[in-house]
Structures are given as structure tokens and as C-alpha cells.
Scaffold this motif. Structure first.
Motif, PDB file in Angstrom:
ATOM      1  N   ALA A 116       0.805  -1.222   0.000  1.00 15.36           N
ATOM      2  CA  ALA A 116       0.000   0.000   0.000  1.00 15.36           C
ATOM      3  C   ALA A 116       0.836   1.270   0.000  1.00 15.36           C
ATOM      4  CB  ALA A 116      -0.925   0.002   1.222  1.00 15.36           C
ATOM      5  N   HIS A 117       2.139   1.156   0.217  1.00 13.99           N
ATOM      6  CA  HIS A 117       3.016   2.324   0.245  1.00 13.99           C
ATOM      7  C   HIS A 117       3.807   2.464  -1.057  1.00 13.99           C
ATOM      8  CE1 HIS A 117       2.479   3.420   4.529  1.00 13.99           C
ATOM      9  NE2 HIS A 117       2.201   2.134   4.651  1.00 13.99           N
ATOM     10  N   ASP A 118       3.205   2.103  -2.174  1.00 16.33           N
ATOM     11  CA  ASP A 118       3.859   2.225  -3.483  1.00 16.33           C
ATOM     12  C   ASP A 118       2.893   2.955  -4.413  1.00 16.33           C
ATOM     13  OD1 ASP A 118       5.330   1.957  -5.782  1.00 16.33           O
ATOM     14  OD2 ASP A 118       5.709  -0.181  -5.548  1.00 16.33           O
ATOM     15  N   PHE A 119       3.343   4.102  -4.999  1.00 14.74           N
ATOM     16  CA  PHE A 119       2.399   4.975  -5.688  1.00 14.74           C
ATOM     17  C   PHE A 119       2.784   5.397  -7.108  1.00 14.74           C
ATOM     18  CE2 PHE A 119       2.389   6.012  -1.094  1.00 14.74           C
ATOM     19  CZ  PHE A 119       1.120   5.566  -0.772  1.00 14.74           C
ATOM     20  N   THR A 120       4.079   5.496  -7.441  1.00  9.93           N
ATOM     21  CA  THR A 120       4.470   6.234  -8.632  1.00  9.93           C
ATOM     22  C   THR A 120       5.663   5.605  -9.341  1.00  9.93           C
ATOM     23  OG1 THR A 120       3.834   8.246  -7.419  1.00  9.93           O
ATOM     24  CG2 THR A 120       5.036   8.567  -9.469  1.00  9.93           C
ATOM     25  N   ARG A 121       5.736   5.795 -10.662  1.00 11.41           N
ATOM     26  CA  ARG A 121       6.895   5.438 -11.469  1.00 11.41           C
ATOM     27  C   ARG A 121       7.252   6.606 -12.391  1.00 11.41           C
ATOM     28  NH1 ARG A 121       6.491   2.213  -8.121  1.00 11.41           N
ATOM     29  NH2 ARG A 121       6.599  -0.062  -8.220  1.00 11.41           N
ATOM     30  N   PHE A 122       8.538   6.663 -12.838  1.00 13.29           N
ATOM     31  CA  PHE A 122       8.987   7.760 -13.687  1.00 13.29           C
ATOM     32  C   PHE A 122       9.802   7.254 -14.868  1.00 13.29           C
ATOM     33  CE2 PHE A 122       8.235   9.965  -9.712  1.00 13.29           C
ATOM     34  CZ  PHE A 122       7.624  11.138 -10.146  1.00 13.29           C
ATOM     35  N   ALA A 165      12.641   8.326 -17.785  1.00 17.06           N
ATOM     36  CA  ALA A 165      13.830   9.162 -17.637  1.00 17.06           C
ATOM     37  C   ALA A 165      13.478  10.639 -17.803  1.00 17.06           C
ATOM     38  CB  ALA A 165      14.888   8.741 -18.656  1.00 17.06           C
ATOM     39  N   SER A 166      12.628  10.943 -18.787  1.00 14.88           N
ATOM     40  CA  SER A 166      12.236  12.338 -18.993  1.00 14.88           C
ATOM     41  C   SER A 166      11.379  12.854 -17.839  1.00 14.88           C
ATOM     42  CB  SER A 166      11.468  12.474 -20.312  1.00 14.88           C
ATOM     43  OG  SER A 166      12.316  12.237 -21.419  1.00 14.88           O
ATOM     44  N   GLY A 167      10.466  12.025 -17.358  1.00 15.98           N
ATOM     45  CA  GLY A 167       9.633  12.429 -16.235  1.00 15.98           C
ATOM     46  C   GLY A 167      10.457  12.674 -14.984  1.00 15.98           C
ATOM     47  N   HIS A 168      11.469  11.839 -14.775  1.00 11.87           N
ATOM     48  CA  HIS A 168      12.354  11.995 -13.625  1.00 11.87           C
ATOM     49  C   HIS A 168      13.144  13.296 -13.737  1.00 11.87           C
ATOM     50  CE1 HIS A 168      15.464  10.228 -10.707  1.00 11.87           C
ATOM     51  NE2 HIS A 168      14.321  10.134 -10.089  1.00 11.87           N
ATOM     52  N   ARG A 169      13.612  13.584 -14.950  1.00 10.99           N
ATOM     53  CA  ARG A 169      14.364  14.839 -15.146  1.00 10.99           C
ATOM     54  C   ARG A 169      13.476  16.052 -14.867  1.00 10.99           C
ATOM     55  NH1 ARG A 169      16.508  18.574 -14.381  1.00 10.99           N
ATOM     56  NH2 ARG A 169      18.071  19.784 -15.544  1.00 10.99           N
ATOM     57  N   TYR A 170      12.230  15.995 -15.311  1.00 10.21           N
ATOM     58  CA  TYR A 170      11.336  17.138 -15.099  1.00 10.21           C
ATOM     59  C   TYR A 170      10.963  17.273 -13.627  1.00 10.21           C
ATOM     60  CZ  TYR A 170       7.942  20.731 -16.242  1.00 10.21           C
ATOM     61  OH  TYR A 170       7.282  21.929 -16.318  1.00 10.21           O
ATOM     62  N   LEU A 171      10.928  16.166 -12.920  1.00 12.39           N
ATOM     63  CA  LEU A 171      10.679  16.218 -11.482  1.00 12.39           C
ATOM     64  C   LEU A 171      11.754  17.067 -10.801  1.00 12.39           C
ATOM     65  CD1 LEU A 171       8.957  15.093  -9.084  1.00 12.39           C
ATOM     66  CD2 LEU A 171      10.575  13.186  -8.996  1.00 12.39           C
ATOM     67  N   PHE A 172      12.996  16.976 -11.297  1.00 17.46           N
ATOM     68  CA  PHE A 172      14.120  17.734 -10.747  1.00 17.46           C
ATOM     69  C   PHE A 172      14.441  18.939 -11.639  1.00 17.46           C
ATOM     70  CE2 PHE A 172      14.560  13.616  -8.734  1.00 17.46           C
ATOM     71  CZ  PHE A 172      14.932  13.952  -7.444  1.00 17.46           C
ATOM     72  N   ARG A 173      13.399  19.587 -12.124  1.00 19.49           N
ATOM     73  CA  ARG A 173      13.580  20.669 -13.093  1.00 19.49           C
ATOM     74  C   ARG A 173      14.234  21.918 -12.509  1.00 19.49           C
ATOM     75  NH1 ARG A 173       8.316  19.568 -12.231  1.00 19.49           N
ATOM     76  NH2 ARG A 173       6.904  21.143 -11.359  1.00 19.49           N
ATOM     77  N   ARG A 174      14.286  22.044 -11.184  1.00 16.47           N
ATOM     78  CA  ARG A 174      14.961  23.184 -10.563  1.00 16.47           C
ATOM     79  C   ARG A 174      16.395  22.830 -10.166  1.00 16.47           C
ATOM     80  NH1 ARG A 174      11.528  25.875  -5.960  1.00 16.47           N
ATOM     81  NH2 ARG A 174      13.078  27.530  -6.278  1.00 16.47           N
ATOM     82  N   PHE A 175      16.937  21.822 -10.833  1.00 18.17           N
ATOM     83  CA  PHE A 175      18.313  21.404 -10.595  1.00 18.17           C
ATOM     84  C   PHE A 175      19.067  21.336 -11.924  1.00 18.17           C
ATOM     85  CE2 PHE A 175      16.033  19.941  -6.935  1.00 18.17           C
ATOM     86  CZ  PHE A 175      16.935  19.973  -5.884  1.00 18.17           C
TER      87      PHE A 175
END
Length: 325
Positions: free
Chosen positions: A218-224, A226-236
Motif C-alpha cells: 500500500a506504500h507504493d504509488f508512482t513510477r517515472f 527518464a524524462s519524467g524523472h528529469r522534469y521532477l528535478f527541473r529546478r536542478f
């Protein structure tokens, strides 16, 4: 293992609700005797009971906005989380079921080399267990390591929810968040918190699944991707990024869970996975662009910045094997 003493990092701790300073709770509520409260009189966590303590670890959670419940605080001290899955196997079998993460080891070495000053502070988000390939962080006597999770552990100093990190802004030099972001409800909020607690030019190393089946229930929610992961860290600013493991490893996950489904047995799935361990070797034969599209997990090593990546930039960022549509 080199961890900062709790007393040494107390000046960095703040209320997860309003980020005010903390003080000892005169009511002394909680499982232990080191309960804390917020110093702001108008904060909900100023009045007792505020933040309890479990086995000497303060529980700095905004209970009204977390999956961690106040009434379940005593259970956070359970040692059941420390050894599970492949970690409980004998060493030779463990290396087959869970081989060393060389990608993490290389990137953590780069991160440690880039840390400034004689005594940099590194925060491990979700650090109840020492991650695969990041052991060097805990061996470097130069680094002051702070760790937290939603359970207690010998590798953490306090309990917290990553959506509201109870540390002062601009208080750490680096953050390690390995195999954690899939287990939080709002990864973007967690990354925003990571950005907040990092000093200017601070570093982050993250690993997150892309093609993996559900784990941690129940504690598993999301996958990314490579592009989605990069956008997640878009302020880096990106220093390095790519697959942690490729389609061979991803196939092992699928075979494991196929057998689990057919036999209704997690043990049968793990046994099949161990027998087919050689499939991981196929990762080395897959070109990087194809591996980008079929990775089991992806990583990002970056440096904090204030400028945010624009939407159009993420389209141009794609590095996989599929050409423009």
C-alpha cells in the motif's frame, strides 16, 4: 557507520508545520522522554501533546497531513523493517538476488568528491536501511550524515515525513534519496522540500523506479520515465542521469511477479528470479538509448539552482531510441 549525533543536529530541526524552532515539551508525552514541541504559540504543535519520542528518536511529523498516525507512533520502533527480502539472505545468495549497485557507487563517489568544505552535511531521505551502492556515504568521516524515515532505525536520528522535512531552509550540502520517491504521495512536493533544505549549489542524488512491479504494498504509488524523472528535478542542473539497470533487470522483475501470480507464492517468484539472475548481464548488451526507454530504474545527479526548466526543454531532453513522432 558515521552518523551525526542527535544533539549536534538539534539546532537544524524545526517544526514540520510552521518551521519555527523547537523546544522540549514540558509534558514529556510519548514513548520516550525526549518529546519536543513548537515554540510558536499559535502553532497546533505548541500545545501538548506535540511531537513524541520513540526509543530516543523524536517523531517530527505533521500528523494531520501524513500517512503516519499519532496513535500508531509506538509501532514505529518495530525492528521488522531492518532486514527484509534479499537483505535477509546469506551473503553469497544476497549478491545473486541483489547484486551491488555499481551505478549508485560511481555517482555517490562523484557526489562525495564534489561536497564543499571540511565537514559537509548530507541528508538521507528514507534512510531506515542503508541503500545498495551508497555505503561510502556512511564510511566518510568527513561527512556529517543526517537520516530520517517514517520508522526508527540505527541509520536515522529522527522520524519524519518527506513531504514536510523538519529541517531549516538551506541547512544541508547534499541529499540522497534512493528508492524513495515511488513511496511518497506527492513526489513533486518532496523534491521541492529537498530543494528548500539544500544550500545554494547543493547536490542531490536520486534513484527511482521506472519499470518495476508494485513493492511495499500500500506504500507504493508512482513510477517515472527518464524524462519524467528529469522534469521532477527541473529546478536542478543535471550533472549526470541515466538508467540504473536496463531491460534485462526489468525482465527479472516481470518473471518474478509472473511466477508469483501463477503460484500465489512470493517465495516461488524470488526463487525463479535467483535462478535467472544471468538475465541482468543482458543489460550490458543494450545500447544506452534503448536502455533509456526500458530501464528498470533511473537516476539523477544534480546541483540546486533557482531557474526552472521550461516545458519545451523537457521535450528536447529525450535521449531514448524512439525518434520524433
Amino acid at each position: 557507520m558515521v552518523l551525526a549525533e542527535l544533539d549536534d543536529i538539534r539546532p537544524l530541526l524545526v517544526c514540520p508545520r510552521c518551521r519555527s524552532e523547537l523546544e522540549a515539551d514540558p509534558a514529556g508525552t510519548g514513548v520516550g522522554t525526549g518529546a519536543l514541541r513548537c515554540t510558536a504559540p499559535d502553532c497546533a504543535y505548541h500545545a501538548s501533546p506535540a511531537f513524541p519520542d520513540v526509543a530516543g528518536a523524536p517523531v517530527l511529523v505533521d500528523f494531520e497531513h501524513s500517512v503516519v498516525r499519532r496513535e500508531a507512533v509506538a509501532a514505529l520502533a518495530s525492528p521488522a523493517h531492518v532486514h527484509r527480502g534479499a537483505d535477509a539472505l546469506p551473503t553469497p545468495l544476497r549478491r545473486i538476488a541483489k547484486p551491488p549497485n555499481r551505478v549508485a557507487a560511481v555517482n555517490v563517489d562523484l557526489l562525495l568528491r564534489a561536497l564543499p568544505g571540511p565537514a559537509p552535511t548530507l541528508l538521507v531521505v528514507g534512510g531506515a536501511t542503508v541503500g545498495n551502492g551508497v555505503e561510502a556515504v556512511y564510511r566518510d568521516a568527513r561527512v556529517r550524515v543526517i537520516g530520517f524515515d517514517i520508522v526508527t532505525s540505527p541509520a536515522t536520528q529522527f522520524v519524519a515525513d518527506a513531504h514536510r522535512i523538519p529541517l531549516r531552509s538551506s541547512s544541508v550540502d547534499a541529499v540522497l534519496v534512493q528508492a524513495v520517491l515511488e513511496h511518497v504521495l506527492d513526489p513533486a512536493q518532496v523534491v521541492a522540500e529537498i530543494h528548500r533544505v539544500l544550500r545554494d549549489d547543493g547536490l542531490v542524488y536520486a534513484e527511482t523506479p521506472f519499470l518495476q512491479q508494485v513493492h511495499a504494498g500500500a506504500h507504493d504509488f508512482t513510477r517515472f520515465t527518464a524524462s519524467g524523472h528529469r522534469y521532477l528535478f527541473r529546478r536542478f542542473e543535471e550533472l549526470s542521469a541515466g538508467p540504473v539497470a536496463g531491460p534485462g533487470t526489468q525482465m527479472l522483475w516481470s518473471v518474478d511477479h509472473l511466477v508469483r501470480g501463477l503460484t500465489r507464492s512470493a517465495l516461488a517468484g524470488r526463487a525463479t528470479r535467483a535462478a535467472l539472475f544471468w538475465l541482468r548481464g543482458l543489460d550490458r548488451l543494450v545500447p544506452p538509448d534503448f536502455a533509456q526507454d526500458d530501464a528498470s530504474a533511473v537516476y539523477f545527479l544534480g546541483r540546486r539552482r533557482d531557474r526552472e526548466m521550461a516545458e519545451a526543454e523537457i521535450i528536447a531532453y529525450y535521449r531514448g531510441a524512439q525518434g520524433p513522432s
